[in-house]
Design a protein around this motif. Structure first.
Motif, short mmCIF file in Angstrom:
data_model
loop_
_atom_site.label_atom_id
_atom_site.label_comp_id
_atom_site.label_asym_id
_atom_site.label_seq_id
_atom_site.Cartn_x
_atom_site.Cartn_y
_atom_site.Cartn_z
N THR A 150 29.35 15.03 7.73
CA THR A 150 29.51 14.26 6.49
C THR A 150 30.83 13.50 6.54
O THR A 150 31.71 13.84 7.33
CB THR A 150 29.48 15.19 5.25
N ALA A 151 30.93 12.46 5.71
CA ALA A 151 32.16 11.67 5.62
C ALA A 151 32.41 11.35 4.16
O ALA A 151 31.46 11.31 3.37
CB ALA A 151 32.02 10.39 6.43
N PHE A 152 33.66 11.16 3.81
CA PHE A 152 33.98 10.90 2.41
C PHE A 152 33.86 9.40 2.11
O PHE A 152 34.84 8.74 1.75
CB PHE A 152 35.36 11.45 2.07
N ALA A 153 32.67 8.88 2.33
CA ALA A 153 32.40 7.46 2.08
C ALA A 153 30.91 7.32 1.80
O ALA A 153 30.11 8.16 2.22
CB ALA A 153 32.79 6.64 3.31
N GLN A 193 20.13 19.24 1.89
CA GLN A 193 21.38 20.02 1.75
C GLN A 193 21.41 21.29 2.62
O GLN A 193 22.43 21.66 3.17
CB GLN A 193 21.56 20.42 0.27
N GLN A 194 20.27 21.99 2.67
CA GLN A 194 20.13 23.28 3.39
C GLN A 194 20.83 24.43 2.69
O GLN A 194 20.23 25.40 2.30
CB GLN A 194 20.60 23.19 4.85
N GLY A 227 34.20 20.61 7.52
CA GLY A 227 34.05 21.27 8.82
C GLY A 227 33.10 22.45 8.76
O GLY A 227 32.26 22.64 9.64
N LEU A 228 33.22 23.24 7.70
CA LEU A 228 32.35 24.41 7.54
C LEU A 228 30.89 23.97 7.38
O LEU A 228 29.98 24.57 7.97
CB LEU A 228 32.79 25.24 6.33
N TYR A 229 30.71 22.90 6.60
CA TYR A 229 29.34 22.41 6.38
C TYR A 229 28.73 21.92 7.70
O TYR A 229 27.56 22.18 7.99
CB TYR A 229 29.35 21.30 5.32
N ARG A 230 29.53 21.24 8.50
CA ARG A 230 29.06 20.77 9.81
C ARG A 230 28.72 21.98 10.71
O ARG A 230 27.68 22.01 11.36
CB ARG A 230 30.14 19.91 10.47
N ASP A 231 29.59 22.97 10.71
CA ASP A 231 29.35 24.14 11.56
C ASP A 231 28.05 24.87 11.17
O ASP A 231 27.32 25.36 12.03
CB ASP A 231 30.52 25.13 11.45
N LEU A 232 27.78 24.95 9.87
CA LEU A 232 26.63 25.72 9.41
C LEU A 232 25.32 24.95 9.45
O LEU A 232 24.25 25.54 9.61
CB LEU A 232 26.89 26.23 7.98
N TYR A 256 24.52 11.36 1.42
CA TYR A 256 25.95 11.49 1.65
C TYR A 256 26.49 12.57 0.74
O TYR A 256 25.82 13.03 -0.19
CB TYR A 256 26.68 10.15 1.45
N VAL A 257 27.71 12.98 1.01
CA VAL A 257 28.27 14.12 0.30
C VAL A 257 28.94 13.65 -1.00
O VAL A 257 29.50 12.55 -1.08
CB VAL A 257 29.26 14.89 1.21
#
Ligand SMILES: [Fe+2]
Length: 245
Positions: free
Chosen positions: A130-133, A165-166, A120-125, A140-141
């Protein structure tokens, strides 16, 4: 706000959502625009961070060591080498969870309690979902836990591409003075060297612009080195890249 290159921001975690005491847009500007190192303080409770370390170490004892990276499954490796491209010497044990649906619940639950809020934090920033797949194509992460063993764990200077990545996350999962003696991440920003060892406590998240050169200082060589021991410094990272790209 703390003056200087390291900005400490009090942060809360509630219902799986990480909320820093600074607007997300301002935080992004500090990291990406001003190149500052940000430490989100007190995100994960000591017990939660410790539970991850313990569960992952247990899983590692039950899982044969891998000898190559496949970037798709769950595996762990003991590394003691010099990276081919950047010529960065390193000694550490990494645990990679590319397929969190296929790890036993005893390790999946503490890992998700850590990585789901980070997602969630990564999406916000970054705006990146991302998804765990592992997708068919594209980046992908790669949820990863790294153990720098006492008595010699380290990672020499290296750097990463900014895209895709950013910005990077380093979550501390151990307490300095209790779980490990010394060692920490350092960054080179312009003509300055910035250390985080003394400001990052267990459960804090270090945020940094992904193209800062960085390294992890060596744990005290006077301590006994033992791959089988949990002694040393443990961190979690949230790398986002396409190993096939
Ligand atoms: Fe790195």
């Amino acid at each position: 706000m703390t003056p200087g290159p390291v900005l400490e921001v009090q942060t809360i975690l509630a219902d799986g959502v990480i909320t820093p005491a600074m607007a997300i847009d301002d935080l992004r500007t500090e990291i990406m625009g001003h190149g500052r190192i940000v430490i989100l303080k007190g995100v994960f409770a000591d017990a939660r961070a410790t539970a991850v370390r313990t569960a992952v170490a247990d899983w590692g004892r039950q899982t044969p060591l891998a000898e190559v990276d496949d970037f798709a499954a769950n595996y762990h490796r003991r590394r003691c080498m010099i990276s081919r491209l950047q010529q960065a010497p390193h000694v550490f044990h990494d645990y990679n969870f590319n397929d969190l649906t296929r790890v036993p619940p005893a390790v999946r639950e503490p890992l998700l309690a850590l990585f789901e809020p980070l997602r969630g934090l990564y999406r916000d920033l970054t705006g990146t979902e991302t998804a765990f797949a592992v997708p068919e194509t594209g980046p992908y992460v790669h949820p990863q836990i790294i153990h720098y063993p006492a008595g010699g764990g380290f990672f020499a200077r290296h750097w990463h591409n900014l895209a895709p990545q950013q910005l990077g996350f380093i979550v501390s999962l151990s307490k300095r003075g209790r779980d490990y003696r010394n060692g920490g991440t350092m960054f080179e920003i312009g003509d300055k060297r910035i250390g985080t060892e003394e400001v990052q406590d267990i459960g804090d998240i270090c945020l940094w612009r992904y193209d800062h050169p960085h390294w992890v200082t060596q744990s005290d060589l006077g301590d006994k080195f033992d791959w089988d021991s949990e002694a040393g410094r443990w961190v979690a990272t949230y790398a986002y890249f396409d190993p096939r790209g």
